[in-house]
Design a protein around this motif. Structure first.
Motif, short mmCIF file in Angstrom:
data_model
loop_
_atom_site.label_atom_id
_atom_site.label_comp_id
_atom_site.label_asym_id
_atom_site.label_seq_id
_atom_site.Cartn_x
_atom_site.Cartn_y
_atom_site.Cartn_z
N LEU A 72 0.81 -1.23 0.00
CA LEU A 72 0.00 0.00 0.00
C LEU A 72 0.84 1.28 0.00
CD1 LEU A 72 -3.13 -0.97 2.14
CD2 LEU A 72 -2.90 -0.83 -0.35
N PRO A 73 2.01 1.31 0.67
CA PRO A 73 2.84 2.53 0.57
C PRO A 73 3.29 2.84 -0.87
CG PRO A 73 3.50 1.26 2.49
CD PRO A 73 2.53 0.40 1.72
N VAL A 74 3.39 1.82 -1.73
CA VAL A 74 3.77 2.07 -3.13
C VAL A 74 2.69 2.92 -3.81
CG1 VAL A 74 4.40 1.02 -5.35
CG2 VAL A 74 5.08 -0.09 -3.21
N TYR A 75 1.42 2.67 -3.46
CA TYR A 75 0.31 3.44 -4.03
C TYR A 75 0.37 4.91 -3.62
CZ TYR A 75 -2.26 -0.64 -5.79
OH TYR A 75 -2.66 -1.76 -6.49
N GLU A 76 1.05 5.21 -2.52
CA GLU A 76 1.13 6.61 -2.07
C GLU A 76 1.94 7.48 -3.04
OE1 GLU A 76 2.52 6.44 1.98
OE2 GLU A 76 0.83 5.16 2.57
N ARG A 77 2.69 6.85 -3.94
CA ARG A 77 3.43 7.61 -4.97
C ARG A 77 2.51 8.09 -6.09
NH1 ARG A 77 8.18 3.09 -5.96
NH2 ARG A 77 8.50 2.58 -3.75
N LEU A 78 1.31 7.52 -6.15
CA LEU A 78 0.36 7.86 -7.22
C LEU A 78 -0.21 9.25 -6.98
CD1 LEU A 78 -1.17 6.58 -9.69
CD2 LEU A 78 -2.90 5.85 -8.05
N ARG A 79 -0.16 10.11 -8.01
CA ARG A 79 -0.69 11.47 -7.85
C ARG A 79 -2.19 11.53 -8.09
NH1 ARG A 79 -1.29 15.00 -12.33
NH2 ARG A 79 -0.70 14.10 -14.34
N HIS A 80 -2.77 10.40 -8.50
CA HIS A 80 -4.21 10.31 -8.74
C HIS A 80 -4.87 9.54 -7.59
CE1 HIS A 80 -3.01 11.48 -12.76
NE2 HIS A 80 -2.28 10.39 -12.87
N GLU A 81 -6.20 9.56 -7.58
CA GLU A 81 -6.92 8.81 -6.55
C GLU A 81 -6.78 7.31 -6.80
OE1 GLU A 81 -11.35 8.73 -4.46
OE2 GLU A 81 -11.12 9.67 -6.43
N ALA A 82 -6.41 6.56 -5.78
CA ALA A 82 -6.30 5.10 -5.87
C ALA A 82 -7.57 4.48 -5.31
CB ALA A 82 -5.08 4.60 -5.10
N LEU A 83 -8.27 3.71 -6.14
CA LEU A 83 -9.50 3.03 -5.71
C LEU A 83 -9.29 1.52 -5.76
CD1 LEU A 83 -12.13 5.20 -7.62
CD2 LEU A 83 -11.50 5.35 -5.21
N PHE A 84 -10.03 0.82 -4.93
CA PHE A 84 -9.86 -0.63 -4.81
C PHE A 84 -11.20 -1.35 -4.81
CE2 PHE A 84 -6.15 1.30 -2.86
CZ PHE A 84 -5.11 0.56 -3.40
N LEU A 85 -11.15 -2.63 -5.19
CA LEU A 85 -12.26 -3.54 -4.94
C LEU A 85 -11.65 -4.84 -4.42
CD1 LEU A 85 -12.24 -5.71 -7.50
CD2 LEU A 85 -13.40 -3.86 -8.68
N LEU A 86 -12.49 -5.74 -3.94
CA LEU A 86 -12.02 -6.91 -3.19
C LEU A 86 -11.88 -8.15 -4.07
CD1 LEU A 86 -14.40 -6.31 -0.16
CD2 LEU A 86 -11.93 -5.85 -0.21
N GLY A 87 -10.71 -8.81 -3.95
CA GLY A 87 -10.46 -10.07 -4.65
C GLY A 87 -10.37 -11.21 -3.65
N ASN A 88 -10.39 -12.44 -4.14
CA ASN A 88 -10.36 -13.59 -3.23
C ASN A 88 -9.08 -13.66 -2.41
OD1 ASN A 88 -9.45 -14.21 -6.01
ND2 ASN A 88 -9.02 -16.26 -5.24
N HIS A 89 -7.93 -13.36 -3.03
CA HIS A 89 -6.67 -13.46 -2.29
C HIS A 89 -6.53 -12.39 -1.21
CE1 HIS A 89 -4.43 -16.74 -4.21
NE2 HIS A 89 -5.13 -16.42 -5.29
N ASP A 90 -7.28 -11.29 -1.34
CA ASP A 90 -7.24 -10.26 -0.29
C ASP A 90 -7.75 -10.81 1.04
OD1 ASP A 90 -6.21 -8.19 -1.97
OD2 ASP A 90 -8.20 -7.98 -2.85
N PHE A 91 -8.48 -11.94 0.98
CA PHE A 91 -9.01 -12.57 2.20
C PHE A 91 -8.15 -13.75 2.66
CE2 PHE A 91 -12.60 -10.30 0.38
CZ PHE A 91 -13.14 -9.69 1.50
N SER A 92 -6.98 -13.94 2.04
CA SER A 92 -6.07 -15.01 2.48
C SER A 92 -5.26 -14.51 3.67
CB SER A 92 -5.14 -15.42 1.33
OG SER A 92 -5.89 -15.94 0.26
N VAL A 93 -6.00 -14.20 4.73
CA VAL A 93 -5.42 -13.63 5.95
C VAL A 93 -6.01 -14.40 7.14
CG1 VAL A 93 -5.19 -11.34 4.90
CG2 VAL A 93 -7.27 -11.89 6.18
N SER A 94 -5.47 -14.17 8.33
CA SER A 94 -6.01 -14.86 9.50
C SER A 94 -7.44 -14.40 9.77
CB SER A 94 -5.12 -14.62 10.71
OG SER A 94 -5.02 -13.23 10.98
#
Length: 281
Positions: A72-94
């Motif tokens: 996510l810190p890499v996205y902070e270099r973006l001068r535009h708005e960063a938007l997201f949606l949810l993928g299956n691997h985003d839930f591969s967490v505890s």
């Protein structure tokens, strides 16, 4: 240059960085750690353009909630708005982190809509009914297990535990958003992690239901997704279905796009492995 040659506006697309600080899976051609450098390269290109926003079509990480701290810190270099949606691997967490994913990505809610220049963008949560995203004991998890078992019993090609479906509530909301947009003369672009067309093993479990709804409304011009890293394209009715290729694939080649919206067509400028397309509506 005539005025018709100038786009109304542009936005950036990234699909499936699937970052993790782990060794590559060479057999699948996935280089998880290399996505940080590829994302930085894409952002450098995006920063050289006038864009309304940049959407990542899910699977920001491959696994581990800590992976968000690296990417996510890499996205902070973006001068535009960063938007997201949810993928299956985003839930591969505890399990304790499952409910925190949308907030970690700065999302207003798991599914949402927004407007730009008289267009409406409808962002879906394809993980809502799944065997991995709802908290343990949630009725959506039990419903997902039943849907998956039914699909497997019928031998459907998308009968995989890494796909999902929309709840009845979200499906009704999608229909309301499309109808509301039509009432005020807005064209609609739907975005989701999962494909729904052409038919394939990565499709939403309720893909036919979704395609029928989108194809029934001529103000829905496109459905944009990731998940199937090979990419794909199809058209039903007036709606173009564009599956963008995954960033995580290959050791060095990137894959991202800039989408230019014109009054009568969409121009997709592909970079790296991503294809360029002209889609008329």
């Amino acid at each position: 240059m005539s005025s018709t040659a100038l786009p109304l506006f542009r936005f950036g697309i990234i699909a499936d960085p699937q970052y993790a600080a782990i060794p590559p899976h060479a057999a699948m051609d996935r280089y998880y750690a290399n996505s940080l450098a590829k994302l930085a390269e894409a952002i450098e290109v995006f920063n050289g353009e006038e864009l309304s926003f940049v959407m990542t079509l899910g699977d920001v990480i491959d696994r581990s909630f800590k992976s968000f701290d690296d990417i996510l810190p890499v996205y902070e270099r973006l001068r535009h708005e960063a938007l997201f949606l949810l993928g299956n691997h985003d839930f591969s967490v505890s399990a304790g982190h499952l409910s925190e994913i949308p907030a970690r990505l700065g999302m207003p809610s798991p599914y949402y809509s927004f407007r730009r220049h008289g267009w409406r963008f409808v962002v879906l949560d394809g993980n809502e009914i799944s065997t991995f995203a709802p908290p343990e004991g949630h009725p959506h998890r039990a419903l997902a297990a039943k849907m998956l078992a039914d699909l497997q019993a019928r031998g459907e090609r998308n009968a995989h535990p890494w796909n999902g479906a929309l709840s009845d509530e979200q499906f009704a909301w999608l229909g309301d958003e499309i109808a509301g947009a039509a009432a005020v003369g807005e064209k609609v672009i739907v975005m989701n992690h999962y494909p729904v067309y052409p038919a394939g093993e990565h499709d939403m479990w309720d893909c036919d239901h979704i395609v029928a709804l989108l194809a029934a409304h001529d103000n829905v011009v496109a459905y944009l997704n990731g998940h199937n890293h090979a990419g794909n394209y199809g058209k039903v009715g007036a709606c173009h279905f564009v599956n963008f290729k995954g960033v995580v694939d290959t050791e060095t080649e990137n894959a991202f796009a800039i989408v230019e919206l014109h009054p009568d067509h969409m121009e997709i400028r592909g970079f790296g492995r991503e294809e360029s397309r002209t889609l008329v509506y």
